[in-house]
Design an enzyme around this catalytic site. Structure first.
Site, PDB file in Angstrom:
ATOM      1  N   GLY A   1       0.800  -1.215   0.000  1.00  0.00           N
ATOM      2  CA  GLY A   1       0.000   0.000   0.000  1.00  0.00           C
ATOM      3  C   GLY A   1       0.836   1.269   0.000  1.00  0.00           C
ATOM      4  O   GLY A   1       1.976   1.284   0.473  1.00  0.00           O
TER       5      GLY A   1
ATOM      6  N   THR B   1      22.302  -6.277  15.068  1.00  0.00           N
ATOM      7  CA  THR B   1      22.631  -4.980  15.658  1.00  0.00           C
ATOM      8  C   THR B   1      21.398  -4.082  15.780  1.00  0.00           C
ATOM      9  O   THR B   1      21.513  -2.874  15.883  1.00  0.00           O
ATOM     10  CB  THR B   1      23.708  -4.271  14.808  1.00  0.00           C
TER      11      THR B   1
ATOM     12  N   ASP C   1       6.453  -0.789  15.581  1.00  0.00           N
ATOM     13  CA  ASP C   1       7.884  -0.587  15.328  1.00  0.00           C
ATOM     14  C   ASP C   1       8.142   0.637  14.454  1.00  0.00           C
ATOM     15  O   ASP C   1       9.268   1.130  14.400  1.00  0.00           O
ATOM     16  CB  ASP C   1       8.473  -1.814  14.612  1.00  0.00           C
TER      17      ASP C   1
ATOM     18  N   ALA D   1       6.437  -6.783  20.145  1.00  0.00           N
ATOM     19  CA  ALA D   1       5.127  -7.104  19.594  1.00  0.00           C
ATOM     20  C   ALA D   1       3.999  -6.611  20.506  1.00  0.00           C
ATOM     21  O   ALA D   1       2.997  -6.074  20.028  1.00  0.00           O
ATOM     22  CB  ALA D   1       5.016  -8.613  19.388  1.00  0.00           C
TER      23      ALA D   1
ATOM     24  N   HIS E   1       2.239 -23.270  46.337  1.00  0.00           N
ATOM     25  CA  HIS E   1       3.489 -24.010  46.519  1.00  0.00           C
ATOM     26  C   HIS E   1       3.358 -25.371  45.859  1.00  0.00           C
ATOM     27  O   HIS E   1       2.313 -26.008  46.004  1.00  0.00           O
ATOM     28  CB  HIS E   1       3.774 -24.190  48.011  1.00  0.00           C
TER      29      HIS E   1
HETATM   30  C1  LIG Z   1      13.910 -12.680  15.246  1.00  0.00           C
HETATM   31  C2  LIG Z   1      12.977 -11.781  15.981  1.00  0.00           C
HETATM   32  C3  LIG Z   1      12.456 -12.191  17.184  1.00  0.00           C
HETATM   33  C4  LIG Z   1      11.569 -11.373  17.872  1.00  0.00           C
HETATM   34  N1  LIG Z   1      11.079 -11.815  19.055  1.00  0.00           N
HETATM   35  C5  LIG Z   1      10.210 -11.042  19.730  1.00  0.00           C
HETATM   36  C6  LIG Z   1       9.638 -11.501  20.941  1.00  0.00           C
HETATM   37  O1  LIG Z   1       9.905 -12.618  21.385  1.00  0.00           O
HETATM   38  N2  LIG Z   1       8.761 -10.688  21.580  1.00  0.00           N
HETATM   39  C7  LIG Z   1       8.448  -9.446  21.106  1.00  0.00           C
HETATM   40  O2  LIG Z   1       7.653  -8.754  21.733  1.00  0.00           O
HETATM   41  N3  LIG Z   1       8.983  -8.977  19.964  1.00  0.00           N
HETATM   42  C8  LIG Z   1       9.844  -9.751  19.268  1.00  0.00           C
HETATM   43  N4  LIG Z   1      10.346  -9.297  18.084  1.00  0.00           N
HETATM   44  C9  LIG Z   1       9.947  -7.953  17.627  1.00  0.00           C
HETATM   45  C10 LIG Z   1       8.550  -7.993  16.987  1.00  0.00           C
HETATM   46  O3  LIG Z   1       8.540  -8.930  15.937  1.00  0.00           O
HETATM   47  C11 LIG Z   1       8.166  -6.616  16.492  1.00  0.00           C
HETATM   48  O4  LIG Z   1       8.286  -5.686  17.535  1.00  0.00           O
HETATM   49  C12 LIG Z   1       6.724  -6.595  15.994  1.00  0.00           C
HETATM   50  O5  LIG Z   1       6.537  -7.524  14.955  1.00  0.00           O
HETATM   51  C13 LIG Z   1       6.333  -5.202  15.516  1.00  0.00           C
HETATM   52  O6  LIG Z   1       5.018  -5.225  15.083  1.00  0.00           O
HETATM   53  P1  LIG Z   1       4.476  -4.208  13.979  1.00  0.00           P
HETATM   54  O7  LIG Z   1       3.042  -4.562  13.803  1.00  0.00           O
HETATM   55  O8  LIG Z   1       4.821  -2.830  14.353  1.00  0.00           O
HETATM   56  O9  LIG Z   1       5.292  -4.516  12.646  1.00  0.00           O
HETATM   57  P2  LIG Z   1       5.647  -5.845  11.844  1.00  0.00           P
HETATM   58  O10 LIG Z   1       5.404  -7.059  12.629  1.00  0.00           O
HETATM   59  O11 LIG Z   1       7.002  -5.629  11.286  1.00  0.00           O
HETATM   60  O12 LIG Z   1       4.577  -5.863  10.660  1.00  0.00           O
HETATM   61  C14 LIG Z   1       4.543  -4.913   9.666  1.00  0.00           C
HETATM   62  C15 LIG Z   1       3.882  -5.516   8.452  1.00  0.00           C
HETATM   63  O13 LIG Z   1       3.628  -4.463   7.536  1.00  0.00           O
HETATM   64  C16 LIG Z   1       3.819  -4.957   6.223  1.00  0.00           C
HETATM   65  N5  LIG Z   1       4.062  -3.808   5.352  1.00  0.00           N
HETATM   66  C17 LIG Z   1       5.082  -2.916   5.408  1.00  0.00           C
HETATM   67  N6  LIG Z   1       4.920  -1.956   4.489  1.00  0.00           N
HETATM   68  C18 LIG Z   1       3.781  -2.240   3.842  1.00  0.00           C
HETATM   69  C19 LIG Z   1       3.083  -1.619   2.788  1.00  0.00           C
HETATM   70  N7  LIG Z   1       3.523  -0.486   2.246  1.00  0.00           N
HETATM   71  N8  LIG Z   1       1.954  -2.200   2.338  1.00  0.00           N
HETATM   72  C20 LIG Z   1       1.499  -3.358   2.875  1.00  0.00           C
HETATM   73  N9  LIG Z   1       2.105  -3.978   3.889  1.00  0.00           N
HETATM   74  C21 LIG Z   1       3.228  -3.418   4.365  1.00  0.00           C
HETATM   75  C22 LIG Z   1       5.017  -5.887   6.364  1.00  0.00           C
HETATM   76  O14 LIG Z   1       5.023  -6.816   5.290  1.00  0.00           O
HETATM   77  C23 LIG Z   1       4.739  -6.520   7.716  1.00  0.00           C
HETATM   78  O15 LIG Z   1       4.038  -7.741   7.561  1.00  0.00           O
HETATM   79  C24 LIG Z   1      11.215 -10.104  17.354  1.00  0.00           C
HETATM   80  C25 LIG Z   1      11.730  -9.688  16.129  1.00  0.00           C
HETATM   81  C26 LIG Z   1      12.588 -10.517  15.439  1.00  0.00           C
HETATM   82  C27 LIG Z   1      13.125 -10.055  14.124  1.00  0.00           C
END
Ligand SMILES: Cc1cc2nc3c(=O)[nH]c(=O)nc-3n(C[C@H](O)[C@H](O)[C@H](O)COP(=O)(O)OP(=O)(O)OC[C@H]3O[C@@H](n4cnc5c(N)ncnc54)[C@H](O)[C@@H]3O)c2cc1C
Length: 462
Positions: free
Chosen positions: A115, A267, A309, A317, A441
């Site tokens: 989008g 990182t 994020d 999440a 417990h």
């Molecule tokens: C390996 C790993 C392990 C993790 N473990 C944890 C954990 O254990 N606990 C925790 O709390 N957090 C964890 N996280 C972090 C967590 O995944 C993120 O904080 C969370 O997913 C953020 O949610 P969000 O909805 O902001 O974005 P996201 O989950 O990144 O989702 C964004 C979505 O938007 C879509 N998108 C982007 N731009 C567009 C567009 N223009 N049009 C249509 N779709 C689009 C993307 O395809 C994506 O599916 C982890 C992250 C990683 C990489």
């Protein structure tokens, strides 16, 4: 008449939760997702697949390390990596399909494709333009890059590649001692790889209570992790059978190299807003690329909000989910709220590490008079029975009022235990309130109560 009351862009935990909650509140909602499946980073390449691999390899560790101690004899299982990957994918599929079901159940329209926002009130997906009274940007984040390190997702990988390696490597260098690096490092350590973590700072897990971080590093070192701290990675170069990482030690500027079959760049992550057209729209960004929002998740352009994020705050999440719920409330004319002071953080290693509220360092810096109640899992019968008596619960409370200010746990089930303190903090509880609450417990949660007792007259079992 707009096509939708709300279009959410991105179906990660921020976006899909926002879409479902807005639909529950009576709005006509669509959610745009460019991936083949719903659930975002979290369900597809983040929280869920990493926890599946952590679970499988933890079981392996139990078999090798603890089964015989309990009289469970017999041949040790071997690793079928393809099957482990298939198990991980099954877990992912089950969860992403679950969101599809929830969208249908709540009548949220999934607009499939990437989008963009050609103008306020409009979202373009493919060739179609949809109109919406409100738009929520929930486009998440992507792995941050490191100068001199080119990722190919096979030898030099981000977490996405690390979740799906072709085979179990014999050696892994992890660049960055944060949550993702240590979780994925644990997976490969338990599978037999030699794991070396190179970190720029002088301590692991930046931002964590220093005492917990120190203890965590000691425990991981005992598990066989190697740490090189205070080291600035200069480059990583692919070679025959792996890659070479070059780093400089900050203390004397000396240059060193490390060879490994796989290099994981962990990182951190950066907000992802590519292709939305935010610059043309005039949506303001923060210096580090996050979408700028006010206290109600609104951007400077009317009718456009942002969460998860893609905005400032911990990249977690559950933080994204809470913001998704709250902004749906705001858009529906109610009062959305997120208490940023009570967002737990968890590392799903063994032992788990969890924290909420302030660290001791933060309290000192703020000049708050506090007291510490600490209780070691060595004094917890249940933890001893399952060979997980390493670690402790550390509760921080206001010296005068006894109000709970923070909690830091390293030990079994820490990621679940922490929520007792989250609820306590939401209710403004004192350490004594926690200490006076009956805890079953034998449970790990007794260690939390004992830490609360230690804020008063003293723990019983220590
Ligand atoms: C390996 C790993 C392990 C993790 N473990 C944890 C954990 O254990 N606990 C925790 O709390 N957090 C964890 N996280 C972090 C967590 O995944 C993120 O904080 C969370 O997913 C953020 O949610 P969000 O909805 O902001 O974005 P996201 O989950 O990144 O989702 C964004 C979505 O938007 C879509 N998108 C982007 N731009 C567009 C567009 N223009 N049009 C249509 N779709 C689009 C993307 O395809 C994506 O599916 C982890 C992250 C990683 C990489």
């Amino acid at each position: 008449m707009a096509d939708f009351d709300l279009i959410v862009i991105g179906a990660g935990p921020g976006g899909y939760v926002c879409a479902i909650h807005a639909a529950q509140l009576g709005l006509k909602v669509a959610c745009v997702e460019g991936r083949e499946t719903l659930g975002g980073t979290c369900l597809n390449v983040g929280c869920i697949p990493s926890k599946a691999l952590l679970n499988a390899t933890h079981q392996l560790h139990e078999v090798h390390e603890n089964f015989e101690k309990m009289g469970l004899m017999g041949a040790h299982p071997t690793v079928d990596w393809d099957k482990m990957q298939a198990y991980k994918q099954d877990v992912v599929n089950g969860n992403t399909k679950g969101i599809e079901f929830l969208f249908k159940k709540n009548k949220v329209t999934w607009l499939k494709g990437w989008g963009s926002i050609p103008e306020a009130g409009k979202v373009k997906v493919g060739d179609e333009v949809h109109t919406a009274k409100n738009i929520v940007i929930a486009t998440g984040s992507e792995a941050a890059s490191l100068p001199g390190v080119e990722v190919d997702e096979e030898v030099i990988v981000t977490s996405t590649g690390a979740l799906a390696l072709g085979k179990v490597p014999k050696s892994v260098v992890v660049i960055g001692a944060g949550v993702i690096g240590l979780e994925m490092g644990s997976v490969y350590k338990r599978l037999g790889a030699e794991v070396t973590v190179v970190e720029y700072l002088d301590a692991i897990t930046p931002g964590m209570d220093a005492e917990v971080a120190k203890s965590f590093q000691k425990i991981l070192t005992k598990q066989g992790f190697k740490f090189i701290l205070g080291a600035a990675v200069q480059k990583a170069e692919k070679g025959k059978g792996g890659a070479t990482v070059t780093y400089k030690l900050k203390k004397d500027d000396s240059e060193h190299t490390l060879e490994a079959e796989v290099v994981l760049v962990a990182t951190g992550r950066k907000p992802f807003t590519d292709g939305l057209g935010l610059a043309e729209l005039g949506v303001e960004l923060e210096k580090r690329g996050q979408v700028k929002i006010d206290g109600h998740w609104a951007t400077n352009v009317k009718g456009i909000y942002a969460i998860g994020d893609a905005v400032v705050g911990p990249m977690l999440a559950h933080k994204a989910e809470d913001e998704g719920m709250a902004v749906a409330e705001v858009i529906a004319g109610k009062h959305g709220h997120v208490n940023y002071g009570v967002i737990p953080g968890v590392i799903y290693t063994t032992p788990e590490v969890a924290s909420v509220g302030q660290t001791e360092e933060q309290l000192k810096e703020a000049g708050v008079a506090y007291k510490v109640g600490k209780f070691p899992f060595m004094g917890n019968a249940r933890a001893k029975a399952v060979f997980q008596a390493e670690g402790f619960v550390k509760l921080l409370a206001d010296k005068e009022t006894d109000r709970v200010l923070g909690c830091h746990i390293i030990g079994p089930g820490a990621g679940d235990l922490i929520h007792e303190i989250c609820v306590a903090m939401e209710f403004g509880a004192s350490a004594q309130d926690v200490a006076l609450t009956c805890h079953a417990h034998p449970t790990y949660s007794e260690a939390v109560r004992e830490a609360a007792l230690a804020c008063g007259d003293g723990a019983i079992h220590a």
